[in-house]
Design a protein around this motif. Structure first.
Motif, PDB file in Angstrom:
ATOM      1  N   TYR A  84       0.825  -1.198   0.000  1.00 55.42           N
ATOM      2  CA  TYR A  84       0.000   0.000   0.000  1.00 55.42           C
ATOM      3  C   TYR A  84       0.864   1.254   0.000  1.00 55.42           C
ATOM      4  O   TYR A  84       0.395   2.315  -0.395  1.00 55.42           O
ATOM      5  N   LEU A  85       2.127   1.123   0.441  1.00 56.18           N
ATOM      6  CA  LEU A  85       2.949   2.299   0.703  1.00 56.18           C
ATOM      7  C   LEU A  85       4.425   1.950   0.580  1.00 56.18           C
ATOM      8  O   LEU A  85       4.860   0.930   1.104  1.00 56.18           O
ATOM      9  N   THR A  86       5.191   2.797  -0.095  1.00 53.48           N
ATOM     10  CA  THR A  86       6.644   2.614  -0.150  1.00 53.48           C
ATOM     11  C   THR A  86       7.284   3.422   0.973  1.00 53.48           C
ATOM     12  O   THR A  86       6.642   4.298   1.567  1.00 53.48           O
ATOM     13  N   SER A  87       8.541   3.167   1.242  1.00 52.66           N
ATOM     14  CA  SER A  87       9.225   3.927   2.294  1.00 52.66           C
ATOM     15  C   SER A  87       9.351   5.407   1.917  1.00 52.66           C
ATOM     16  O   SER A  87       9.260   6.278   2.774  1.00 52.66           O
ATOM     17  N   THR A  88       9.519   5.700   0.643  1.00 55.95           N
ATOM     18  CA  THR A  88       9.588   7.094   0.192  1.00 55.95           C
ATOM     19  C   THR A  88       8.259   7.804   0.434  1.00 55.95           C
ATOM     20  O   THR A  88       8.231   8.936   0.933  1.00 55.95           O
ATOM     21  N   GLU A  89       7.160   7.134   0.102  1.00 54.43           N
ATOM     22  CA  GLU A  89       5.838   7.723   0.331  1.00 54.43           C
ATOM     23  C   GLU A  89       5.606   7.933   1.823  1.00 54.43           C
ATOM     24  O   GLU A  89       5.062   8.960   2.233  1.00 54.43           O
ATOM     25  N   PHE A  90       6.036   6.957   2.634  1.00 49.47           N
ATOM     26  CA  PHE A  90       5.884   7.091   4.079  1.00 49.47           C
ATOM     27  C   PHE A  90       6.633   8.324   4.586  1.00 49.47           C
ATOM     28  O   PHE A  90       6.087   9.111   5.358  1.00 49.47           O
ATOM     29  N   CYS A  91       7.861   8.506   4.141  1.00 46.93           N
ATOM     30  CA  CYS A  91       8.669   9.652   4.583  1.00 46.93           C
ATOM     31  C   CYS A  91       8.063  10.979   4.128  1.00 46.93           C
ATOM     32  O   CYS A  91       8.184  11.986   4.833  1.00 46.93           O
ATOM     33  N   ASN A  92       7.407  11.003   2.976  1.00 50.26           N
ATOM     34  CA  ASN A  92       6.740  12.215   2.509  1.00 50.26           C
ATOM     35  C   ASN A  92       5.519  12.549   3.363  1.00 50.26           C
ATOM     36  O   ASN A  92       5.235  13.711   3.619  1.00 50.26           O
ATOM     37  N   ILE A  93       4.787  11.518   3.802  1.00 50.98           N
ATOM     38  CA  ILE A  93       3.583  11.735   4.601  1.00 50.98           C
ATOM     39  C   ILE A  93       3.923  12.003   6.066  1.00 50.98           C
ATOM     40  O   ILE A  93       3.308  12.855   6.706  1.00 50.98           O
ATOM     41  N   CYS A  94       4.907  11.285   6.586  1.00 53.28           N
ATOM     42  CA  CYS A  94       5.308  11.421   8.000  1.00 53.28           C
ATOM     43  C   CYS A  94       6.803  11.722   8.096  1.00 53.28           C
ATOM     44  O   CYS A  94       7.585  10.882   8.551  1.00 53.28           O
ATOM     45  N   PRO A  95       7.238  12.909   7.680  1.00 47.98           N
ATOM     46  CA  PRO A  95       8.679  13.209   7.655  1.00 47.98           C
ATOM     47  C   PRO A  95       9.329  13.204   9.040  1.00 47.98           C
ATOM     48  O   PRO A  95      10.535  13.014   9.154  1.00 47.98           O
TER      49      PRO A  95
ATOM     50  N   ARG B 242      -5.807   8.246   0.008  1.00 50.67           N
ATOM     51  CA  ARG B 242      -6.354   8.095   1.367  1.00 50.67           C
ATOM     52  C   ARG B 242      -5.873   6.779   1.998  1.00 50.67           C
ATOM     53  O   ARG B 242      -5.590   6.726   3.188  1.00 50.67           O
ATOM     54  N   ILE B 243      -5.781   5.720   1.220  1.00 50.02           N
ATOM     55  CA  ILE B 243      -5.276   4.433   1.721  1.00 50.02           C
ATOM     56  C   ILE B 243      -3.815   4.590   2.130  1.00 50.02           C
ATOM     57  O   ILE B 243      -3.411   4.134   3.202  1.00 50.02           O
ATOM     58  N   LYS B 244      -3.017   5.249   1.300  1.00 53.26           N
ATOM     59  CA  LYS B 244      -1.602   5.467   1.617  1.00 53.26           C
ATOM     60  C   LYS B 244      -1.451   6.320   2.874  1.00 53.26           C
ATOM     61  O   LYS B 244      -0.659   6.000   3.759  1.00 53.26           O
TER      62      LYS B 244
ATOM     63  N   THR C  44      -2.473   4.331   5.960  1.00 54.79           N
ATOM     64  CA  THR C  44      -1.447   3.326   6.254  1.00 54.79           C
ATOM     65  C   THR C  44      -0.244   3.980   6.919  1.00 54.79           C
ATOM     66  O   THR C  44       0.286   3.463   7.916  1.00 54.79           O
ATOM     67  N   ALA C  45       0.197   5.114   6.396  1.00 52.18           N
ATOM     68  CA  ALA C  45       1.341   5.829   6.983  1.00 52.18           C
ATOM     69  C   ALA C  45       1.033   6.277   8.410  1.00 52.18           C
ATOM     70  O   ALA C  45       1.861   6.108   9.316  1.00 52.18           O
ATOM     71  N   LEU C  46      -0.149   6.826   8.625  1.00 49.47           N
ATOM     72  CA  LEU C  46      -0.518   7.277   9.968  1.00 49.47           C
ATOM     73  C   LEU C  46      -0.647   6.108  10.938  1.00 49.47           C
ATOM     74  O   LEU C  46      -0.275   6.221  12.113  1.00 49.47           O
TER      75      LEU C  46
END
Length: 126
Positions: free
Chosen positions: A5-16, A59-61, A64-66
């Motif tokens: 659902y989420l890559t590590s790059t996307e995670f870092c962008n959402i939750c820096p 919204r899923i990404k 998932t990050a949160l």
């Protein structure tokens, strides 16, 4: 094998501000995805994340990050069989106005509200 659902790059962008190590990332992501699957009645797994609209995927990404951040920040409490405890007059428990428990998943109201925007948490027949 199912899609992430989420890559590590996307995670870092959402939750820096979150500092999950690469070693921890995969395990925490899998747990968060499992929680999201439970909250959406496995609709994402059944359909595949690519079958949803751009808005739903975003919204899923985000949810998932949160959820990953919540798991990382509260892992000791989430793995404890206790719902609250008190030691020498100091007590600890989750704030029920900010934390929700649904179908065995403990998450924040923020995560659930973001996920609700997808329409995938609907409990009726689709």
């Amino acid at each position: 094998m199912r899609d992430m659902y989420l890559t590590s790059t996307e995670f870092c962008n959402i939750c820096p501000e979150c500092d999950i190590s690469e070693e921890q990332f995969s395990a925490i992501r899998q747990r968060a995805e499992s929680d999201i699957d439970t909250l959406t009645f496995n609709r994402i797994t059944a359909e595949g994340i690519d079958s949803f609209t751009d808005f739903q995927r975003e919204r899923i990404k985000r949810s998932t990050a949160l959820q990953m951040k919540f798991i990382y920040d509260n892992s000791e409490l989430l793995e404890s069989p206790l719902s609250a405890y008190s030691i020498s007059g100091v007590s600890m428990s989750f704030d029920k106005s900010k934390v929700v428990s649904l179908d065995g998943v403990i998450t924040t109201r923020q995560v659930y509200n973001v996920l609700m925007q997808t329409g995938l948490c609907y409990r009726g027949l689709m």
